[in-house]
Scaffold this active site. Sequence first.
Site, PDB file in Angstrom:
ATOM      1  N   LYS A 149      21.801  12.421  11.658  1.00 53.64           N
ATOM      2  CA  LYS A 149      22.455  12.857  12.891  1.00 53.64           C
ATOM      3  C   LYS A 149      21.448  13.695  13.673  1.00 53.64           C
ATOM      4  O   LYS A 149      20.742  14.530  13.081  1.00 53.64           O
ATOM      5  CB  LYS A 149      23.699  13.677  12.524  1.00 53.64           C
ATOM      6  CG  LYS A 149      24.540  14.122  13.724  1.00 53.64           C
ATOM      7  CD  LYS A 149      25.800  14.882  13.261  1.00 53.64           C
ATOM      8  CE  LYS A 149      26.685  15.279  14.430  1.00 53.64           C
ATOM      9  NZ  LYS A 149      27.917  15.990  13.992  1.00 53.64           N
ATOM     10  N   SER A 177      32.246  14.384  15.942  1.00 50.52           N
ATOM     11  CA  SER A 177      31.045  14.243  16.724  1.00 50.52           C
ATOM     12  C   SER A 177      29.982  13.358  16.061  1.00 50.52           C
ATOM     13  O   SER A 177      29.054  12.929  16.740  1.00 50.52           O
ATOM     14  CB  SER A 177      30.435  15.621  16.976  1.00 50.52           C
ATOM     15  OG  SER A 177      30.025  16.205  15.757  1.00 50.52           O
ATOM     16  N   SER A 224      34.172  16.519  12.136  1.00 50.40           N
ATOM     17  CA  SER A 224      33.144  15.656  12.729  1.00 50.40           C
ATOM     18  C   SER A 224      32.483  14.675  11.772  1.00 50.40           C
ATOM     19  O   SER A 224      31.774  13.772  12.210  1.00 50.40           O
ATOM     20  CB  SER A 224      32.060  16.508  13.396  1.00 50.40           C
ATOM     21  OG  SER A 224      32.517  16.992  14.631  1.00 50.40           O
TER      22      SER A 224
END
Lengths: 484, 482
Positions: free
Chosen positions: A76, A151, A175
């Site tokens: 990420k 997210s 997330s």
Amino acid sequence: MPNHTIADILRGLEAKTFSSEEITQQYLDAIAKHDGNFNSFITVTPDQALAQARAADTARQNGSAGALCGVPIAHKDIFCTEGVRTSCASKMLDNFIAPYNATVVERLANAGVVTLGKTNLDEFAMGSSNETSFYGAVRNPWNTDCVPGGSSGGSAAAIAAGLAPAATGTDTGGSIRQPAALCGLTGLKPTYGRVSRYGMIAFASSLDQGGPMAKTAEDNALLLQAMAGFDHRDSTSMDLPVPDYRAGLNKDLSGLKIGVPKEYFSDGLDPEIASAIEASLDEYRKMGAEIKSISLPHTHLAVPCYYIIAPAEASANLSRFDGVRYGYRCENPKDLDDLYTRTRAEGFGEEVKRRILIGTYALSSGFYDAYYRKAQQIRRLIKQDFDEAFKSVDIIAGPTTPNPAFALGEKVSDPVTMYLEDIYTIAVNLAGLPAISLPAGFTKGKPIGLQLIGRDFDETTLLAAAHQYQQRSDWHQQAAPGSV
Amino acid sequence: MEWEVVIGLEIHVQLTTKSKIFSGSSTAFGADANTQASAVDLAMPGTLPVLNEQAVKNAILFGLAINADICRDSVFDRKNYFYPDLPKGYQTTQMDFPIVGPGIVEITLSDGSTRSIRVHHAHLEEDAGKSLHEDYQGMSGIDLNRAGTPLIEIVSEPDMRSAEEAVAYLRKIHSIVTYLGISDGDMSQGSLRCDANVSVRPKGQEEYGTRAELKNINSFRFVERAIKTEVLRQIELIEDGGKVKQETRLYDSDKNETRPMRSKEEANDYRYFPCPDLLPVHVEQSLIDDLRAGMPELPDAKRQRFEEEFGLSAYDAGLLTGERSVADYFEAVAHSAGDAKLAANWVNGELSAALNRDNLAINSSPVSAEQLGGLIQRIRDNSISGKIAKQVFDALWNKEGDSADAIIDSKGLKQVSDSGAIGAMVDEVLAANPEQVEQFKGADEGKRKKMLGFFVGQIMKASKGQANPGVINSLLNEKLGD
């Protein structure tokens, strides 16, 4: 094609069915060819990946292979990577190249992983749909008109699309788990303090926790093994031994007591999700578990409590993005105030600004007691709910999200509705507990996530419960229609 | 109307830890700009603070020295404001649960009276960097070497009633932190910085007047002058029918005036909240006990000991114990000289004057304690007179010899006590001054004493100062005697 798990890849590498360079090249080709449909990567690093893969192949030949040697994964783009841009999906950091690796990146590198690139996310991890990214929205491989969740939406979409076997994520209010649920994956938010936050760009420091995302619980165990453990650079990481998670996958779960909070089956829950969760609980009954109804009476306060604490911490955490030392700086500032005001007005997106303003307001003199202090008190009550529940049950089960993946653009203009998508995941962060989301069915072709919540630092039981369910189900083996 | 002055001080003390309070960077002063700023000090994204244990111990030592309660679970907070030399956009400090609770500092004034000044609390925090406004063609430079240097901020109650008391309190704090070795106390390098809250009220009135905060007054002398100037300004303002505004004022030492720094409209709301990156600082009782057991002798105890053990006056003992380095030097001199009173006279007199003249700290004195002790020994055994001793001291200061003995030898300064040699000089001087001898013989007792001084002076001159004054006196009395 590379619709593999990490365990598959490790077997293939060990059996010399393929080399790390070959499998890495396959993933890189897939990304180049297909990621235009999903926008799951912000930065792809083919040269570096292939160099790492060749080094891994050499290490494996020399018998010096780490546990994950040669396995390609993605990070990420919130984890700092030395020499490779770390943008946090923000214009503010579009030009930022960290001079250091996050502890998570470093540890996975030490275990031998190959990094394919950096995945898309909501800007500064603020969002539940991956629509707030400076680099554009991510599409869900199960239905490209839908969001992948957020997210960690880029990580989820990349895995679901077959562009990476696994990826790192971060979870501040859901997330990791929510995008895992919406993309048919298994994702674990570890206990707060289990995984170092050093080098992970902070959103809300007391809630943020990095963790793995993959297709299976077994892959989660393999990744967590490399990621977890005390780090002297993070004062909030816990100095506790890290158990052997893979060995724990088959631990005896007979007599496991599973609590089901009645508050998690209220009005807002999609009925098909409710019945899928019921069906998975039946499966656990068959496995010898005891299902008990429990109550977490302060559940309804979790979302409002979170939307004070997280923005309050974020408002301070994001103050460092001021145009002075790195990152975006506005053109021709006429004085210091102008530098600050325009840099931050131009560099941050709407959702980030909204949360900075909420947080600033909540901490302001005259409002602190009514908002921040009150939220901290509620946070303690939420934690007490869980403490009370864990006196009589071993894990807690329920849906990860109230709804399946929603359409792109559907909720972006209504932040409160968007915030309510995290209603089942948020309390877990406030309490600091570990939780895993795993595939438990489909509704109208979209995946459903089952959430299991564990006691502090008892990731082992969660991984075992998820793994053993996955031995009896095949939801996690279904391939998304858009996948490679 | 008679006015009463009310003063409270906020003193920032840089702690002498090797590394910064939340990072491993060095805290050494004077390095090239930004060479001692790590990713943590630069507030790079994702970096996190890790508390320096030594800074905590230093703060606890200070607390113990002022008999304060040590907070067993103190908490770091974030104080939010934007400034280019504050990289994170917040300062990590302590607000609601500071590590050092209320304590007491005793001060002694020039008239010998003592007063107790209450310390409200002292907390740990990080220093900011420095903004450099010169040499950048309309831009500002930022040096983050200082960012993250550990500080304790010591906040007094408004207990001081004059500039003199404020200076005495500041000196006492300086003395305590340097005795403890937790700070070098160097005000010229900003190791110790002082803000003063100053107000006035009609004598007898209970409620405080409106206060002004004087920022960053960085020498003992300026603290006194700044407070006196501000007090006069406030009294004049009120007597002219005006009102004191609550504001921050800057002291301009060139113009000897204070002027407003920033207006109230820009007052910050710092939005303090507990720093989620740092756990509360839990202090075990055993750590407190260990630190207490290892504490050095503090100024008050040392002063009392000097009076009792060495028979020094309160004044001398006070002068000698103000700074630990001076006290240590004095004790070494006294030990080697074998005479504490002479040692005190020399340290407070000749040595102190020479250090002041050359603007040196006692640690860089060209004359070591052993050398001075050796010099005093020669005074004690009458090898040299006090006057010659000053010559020897100057020679030591100028590195003309390794020891008093070596200098006395090489310069032939040894005192002459031989009555034959001195007797010859006496005869010579008396023969050369027949008029004075006549006058002496005709003079009364009082006048004779004065005239004797004239003869002694002449003989000393003839002996180049080396004749033993006792021997001269007795020979003179003998030869001029009736």
